[in-house]
Design a protein around this motif. Structure first.
Motif, PDB file in Angstrom:
ATOM      1  N   LEU A  37      24.261  38.573  16.873  1.00  0.00           N
ATOM      2  CA  LEU A  37      24.096  38.368  15.438  1.00  0.00           C
ATOM      3  C   LEU A  37      23.838  36.903  15.098  1.00  0.00           C
ATOM      4  CD1 LEU A  37      23.940  39.956  12.867  1.00  0.00           C
ATOM      5  CD2 LEU A  37      26.417  39.750  12.628  1.00  0.00           C
ATOM      6  N   GLU A  38      24.521  35.999  15.773  1.00  0.00           N
ATOM      7  CA  GLU A  38      24.332  34.571  15.509  1.00  0.00           C
ATOM      8  C   GLU A  38      22.903  34.128  15.829  1.00  0.00           C
ATOM      9  OE1 GLU A  38      25.960  30.344  17.214  1.00  0.00           O
ATOM     10  OE2 GLU A  38      27.379  31.999  17.090  1.00  0.00           O
ATOM     11  N   SER A  39      22.375  34.532  16.982  1.00  0.00           N
ATOM     12  CA  SER A  39      21.004  34.137  17.341  1.00  0.00           C
ATOM     13  C   SER A  39      19.975  34.844  16.472  1.00  0.00           C
ATOM     14  CB  SER A  39      20.735  34.382  18.831  1.00  0.00           C
ATOM     15  OG  SER A  39      20.890  35.743  19.163  1.00  0.00           O
ATOM     16  N   SER A  40      20.286  36.063  16.028  1.00  0.00           N
ATOM     17  CA  SER A  40      19.389  36.771  15.117  1.00  0.00           C
ATOM     18  C   SER A  40      19.281  36.013  13.795  1.00  0.00           C
ATOM     19  CB  SER A  40      19.909  38.189  14.878  1.00  0.00           C
ATOM     20  OG  SER A  40      19.057  38.891  14.005  1.00  0.00           O
ATOM     21  N   ARG A  41      20.426  35.614  13.264  1.00  0.00           N
ATOM     22  CA  ARG A  41      20.444  34.827  12.030  1.00  0.00           C
ATOM     23  C   ARG A  41      19.701  33.503  12.220  1.00  0.00           C
ATOM     24  NH1 ARG A  41      25.644  36.040  11.303  1.00  0.00           N
ATOM     25  NH2 ARG A  41      25.792  37.696   9.788  1.00  0.00           N
ATOM     26  N   ALA A  42      19.920  32.870  13.368  1.00  0.00           N
ATOM     27  CA  ALA A  42      19.276  31.579  13.634  1.00  0.00           C
ATOM     28  C   ALA A  42      17.756  31.725  13.696  1.00  0.00           C
ATOM     29  CB  ALA A  42      19.806  30.984  14.934  1.00  0.00           C
ATOM     30  N   THR A  43      17.268  32.789  14.320  1.00  0.00           N
ATOM     31  CA  THR A  43      15.818  33.016  14.386  1.00  0.00           C
ATOM     32  C   THR A  43      15.253  33.167  12.983  1.00  0.00           C
ATOM     33  OG1 THR A  43      15.918  34.050  16.576  1.00  0.00           O
ATOM     34  CG2 THR A  43      14.021  34.605  15.195  1.00  0.00           C
ATOM     35  N   LEU A  44      15.890  34.004  12.172  1.00  0.00           N
ATOM     36  CA  LEU A  44      15.390  34.239  10.819  1.00  0.00           C
ATOM     37  C   LEU A  44      15.577  33.010   9.932  1.00  0.00           C
ATOM     38  CD1 LEU A  44      16.467  37.948  10.311  1.00  0.00           C
ATOM     39  CD2 LEU A  44      14.224  37.042  10.988  1.00  0.00           C
ATOM     40  N   ARG A  45      16.641  32.257  10.146  1.00  0.00           N
ATOM     41  CA  ARG A  45      16.855  31.013   9.390  1.00  0.00           C
ATOM     42  C   ARG A  45      15.765  29.991   9.733  1.00  0.00           C
ATOM     43  NH1 ARG A  45      21.772  29.630  11.080  1.00  0.00           N
ATOM     44  NH2 ARG A  45      22.660  31.364   9.932  1.00  0.00           N
ATOM     45  N   ARG A  46      15.399  29.935  11.017  1.00  0.00           N
ATOM     46  CA  ARG A  46      14.341  29.004  11.433  1.00  0.00           C
ATOM     47  C   ARG A  46      13.042  29.317  10.692  1.00  0.00           C
ATOM     48  NH1 ARG A  46      10.911  29.507  15.826  1.00  0.00           N
ATOM     49  NH2 ARG A  46      12.287  31.050  16.752  1.00  0.00           N
ATOM     50  N   TYR A  47      12.717  30.607  10.587  1.00  0.00           N
ATOM     51  CA  TYR A  47      11.497  30.976   9.865  1.00  0.00           C
ATOM     52  C   TYR A  47      11.646  30.761   8.357  1.00  0.00           C
ATOM     53  CZ  TYR A  47       8.747  32.331  13.811  1.00  0.00           C
ATOM     54  OH  TYR A  47       8.000  32.274  14.958  1.00  0.00           O
ATOM     55  N   ALA A  48      12.830  30.934   7.802  1.00  0.00           N
ATOM     56  CA  ALA A  48      13.050  30.636   6.384  1.00  0.00           C
ATOM     57  C   ALA A  48      12.848  29.137   6.134  1.00  0.00           C
ATOM     58  CB  ALA A  48      14.455  31.069   5.964  1.00  0.00           C
ATOM     59  N   ASP A  49      13.331  28.313   7.056  1.00  0.00           N
ATOM     60  CA  ASP A  49      13.125  26.868   6.944  1.00  0.00           C
ATOM     61  C   ASP A  49      11.646  26.520   7.065  1.00  0.00           C
ATOM     62  OD1 ASP A  49      15.863  26.548   6.664  1.00  0.00           O
ATOM     63  OD2 ASP A  49      16.177  25.877   8.748  1.00  0.00           O
ATOM     64  N   MET A  50      10.945  27.208   7.971  1.00  0.00           N
ATOM     65  CA  MET A  50       9.506  26.977   8.125  1.00  0.00           C
ATOM     66  C   MET A  50       8.766  27.378   6.849  1.00  0.00           C
ATOM     67  SD  MET A  50       9.017  28.257  12.061  1.00  0.00           S
ATOM     68  CE  MET A  50       7.234  28.044  12.139  1.00  0.00           C
ATOM     69  N   ALA A  51       9.164  28.491   6.239  1.00  0.00           N
ATOM     70  CA  ALA A  51       8.530  28.918   4.987  1.00  0.00           C
ATOM     71  C   ALA A  51       8.757  27.868   3.902  1.00  0.00           C
ATOM     72  CB  ALA A  51       9.060  30.281   4.550  1.00  0.00           C
ATOM     73  N   ALA A  52       9.969  27.342   3.827  1.00  0.00           N
ATOM     74  CA  ALA A  52      10.280  26.314   2.828  1.00  0.00           C
ATOM     75  C   ALA A  52       9.456  25.053   3.056  1.00  0.00           C
ATOM     76  CB  ALA A  52      11.771  25.990   2.849  1.00  0.00           C
ATOM     77  N   ALA A  53       9.176  24.743   4.314  1.00  0.00           N
ATOM     78  CA  ALA A  53       8.372  23.565   4.658  1.00  0.00           C
ATOM     79  C   ALA A  53       6.873  23.874   4.680  1.00  0.00           C
ATOM     80  CB  ALA A  53       8.803  23.030   6.028  1.00  0.00           C
ATOM     81  N   ASP A  54       6.517  25.135   4.433  1.00  0.00           N
ATOM     82  CA  ASP A  54       5.121  25.590   4.441  1.00  0.00           C
ATOM     83  C   ASP A  54       4.471  25.391   5.811  1.00  0.00           C
ATOM     84  OD1 ASP A  54       3.043  26.916   3.183  1.00  0.00           O
ATOM     85  OD2 ASP A  54       2.177  25.096   2.312  1.00  0.00           O
ATOM     86  N   THR A  55       5.255  25.666   6.870  1.00  0.00           N
ATOM     87  CA  THR A  55       4.728  25.519   8.230  1.00  0.00           C
ATOM     88  C   THR A  55       4.753  26.825   9.028  1.00  0.00           C
ATOM     89  OG1 THR A  55       6.894  24.854   9.079  1.00  0.00           O
ATOM     90  CG2 THR A  55       5.395  23.080   8.357  1.00  0.00           C
ATOM     91  N   GLY A  56       5.265  27.900   8.458  1.00  0.00           N
ATOM     92  CA  GLY A  56       5.314  29.185   9.145  1.00  0.00           C
ATOM     93  C   GLY A  56       6.001  30.221   8.275  1.00  0.00           C
ATOM     94  N   ARG A  57       5.861  31.487   8.673  1.00  0.00           N
ATOM     95  CA  ARG A  57       6.478  32.596   7.925  1.00  0.00           C
ATOM     96  C   ARG A  57       6.641  33.782   8.855  1.00  0.00           C
ATOM     97  NH1 ARG A  57       3.825  29.712   4.512  1.00  0.00           N
ATOM     98  NH2 ARG A  57       4.450  29.456   2.376  1.00  0.00           N
ATOM     99  N   ILE A  58       7.539  34.696   8.477  1.00  0.00           N
ATOM    100  CA  ILE A  58       7.753  35.908   9.269  1.00  0.00           C
ATOM    101  C   ILE A  58       7.917  37.105   8.323  1.00  0.00           C
ATOM    102  CG2 ILE A  58      10.250  35.590   9.430  1.00  0.00           C
ATOM    103  CD1 ILE A  58      10.045  36.639  12.344  1.00  0.00           C
ATOM    104  N   TYR A  59       7.301  38.209   8.697  1.00  0.00           N
ATOM    105  CA  TYR A  59       7.332  39.432   7.893  1.00  0.00           C
ATOM    106  C   TYR A  59       7.656  40.615   8.791  1.00  0.00           C
ATOM    107  CZ  TYR A  59       4.675  36.369   4.835  1.00  0.00           C
ATOM    108  OH  TYR A  59       4.280  35.302   4.078  1.00  0.00           O
ATOM    109  N   GLY A  60       8.416  41.552   8.252  1.00  0.00           N
ATOM    110  CA  GLY A  60       8.735  42.758   8.992  1.00  0.00           C
ATOM    111  C   GLY A  60       7.857  43.914   8.551  1.00  0.00           C
ATOM    112  N   ILE A  61       7.726  44.873   9.444  1.00  0.00           N
ATOM    113  CA  ILE A  61       7.037  46.120   9.136  1.00  0.00           C
ATOM    114  C   ILE A  61       8.077  47.227   9.217  1.00  0.00           C
ATOM    115  CG2 ILE A  61       5.318  47.780   9.917  1.00  0.00           C
ATOM    116  CD1 ILE A  61       3.641  45.364  10.878  1.00  0.00           C
TER     117      ILE A  61
END
Length: 189
Positions: free
Chosen positions: A49-73
């Motif tokens: 759970l900790e690494s799952s949160r960290a992965t998604l947090r990293r992409y949330a930070d990237m979205a905030a910085a306008d350097t990346g994004r992640i979407y689920g299907i």
């Protein structure tokens, strides 16, 4: 939150993946791990759970910085795959698209539909000029998605990376904005 339908015949949609999805994302990664770990380390980075949160947090930070994004299907309410911008370079107007799926999300056209939406967003809304795709030469499914998106093979980087003790050649695919806009693969609005 937004949800984009991905199929006329299946209850499937594209939605942002956010840190609060960590538990669901972990369960999905557990189902997808064997599929993904052949070619990429994405699933092996998400093991609790900790690494799952960290992965998604990293992409949330990237979205905030306008350097990346992640979407689920999601298919019928279950997370079965996703699409992402692992790199979104607004200075040079280049971005990279990546994808993944568990077996329940394969062969339904959902990944390809998600990719088309990401390309459309990148080109039309954000003005990206080059959309890139990288994959192992051993990954036929990834190659097929790039081809269905209208991408062209730019070349192969030989013995480019080591994964699970195996050296992989990396294919580089791309589509340019004018090629996308002139093509017939754009999603209906």
């Amino acid at each position: 939150m937004f949800a984009i339908p991905l199929s006329d015949t299946l209850p499937a949609e594209l939605r942002p993946l956010e840190p609060w999805h960590a538990e669901e994302f972990l369960a999905h990664m557990d189902r997808a791990r064997e599929n993904l770990d052949q070619f990429i380390a994405f699933a092996s980075l998400t093991t609790d759970l900790e690494s799952s949160r960290a992965t998604l947090r990293r992409y949330a930070d990237m979205a905030a910085a306008d350097t990346g994004r992640i979407y689920g299907i999601w298919l019928d309410g279950t997370l079965v795959g996703g699409v992402m911008f692992p790199n979104f370079d607004v200075k040079h107007l280049n971005c990279e698209i990546g994808v993944w799926a568990e077996p329940a999300g394969e062969g339904l056209g959902l990944i390809s539909a998600g990719v088309r939406h990401l390309i459309e967003y990148a080109v039309v809304e954000r003005g990206m000029q080059r959309i890139e795709w990288f994959s192992s030469t051993r990954n036929a499914r990834s190659r097929a998605v790039a081809q269905r998106a209208g991408m062209r093979l730019d070349g192969v980087l030989r013995s480019y990376y080591l994964h699970n003790g195996i050296r992989h050649d990396k294919e580089v695919w791309s589509i340019l904005a004018d090629e996308w806009l002139a093509g017939d693969l754009r999603p209906a609005h």
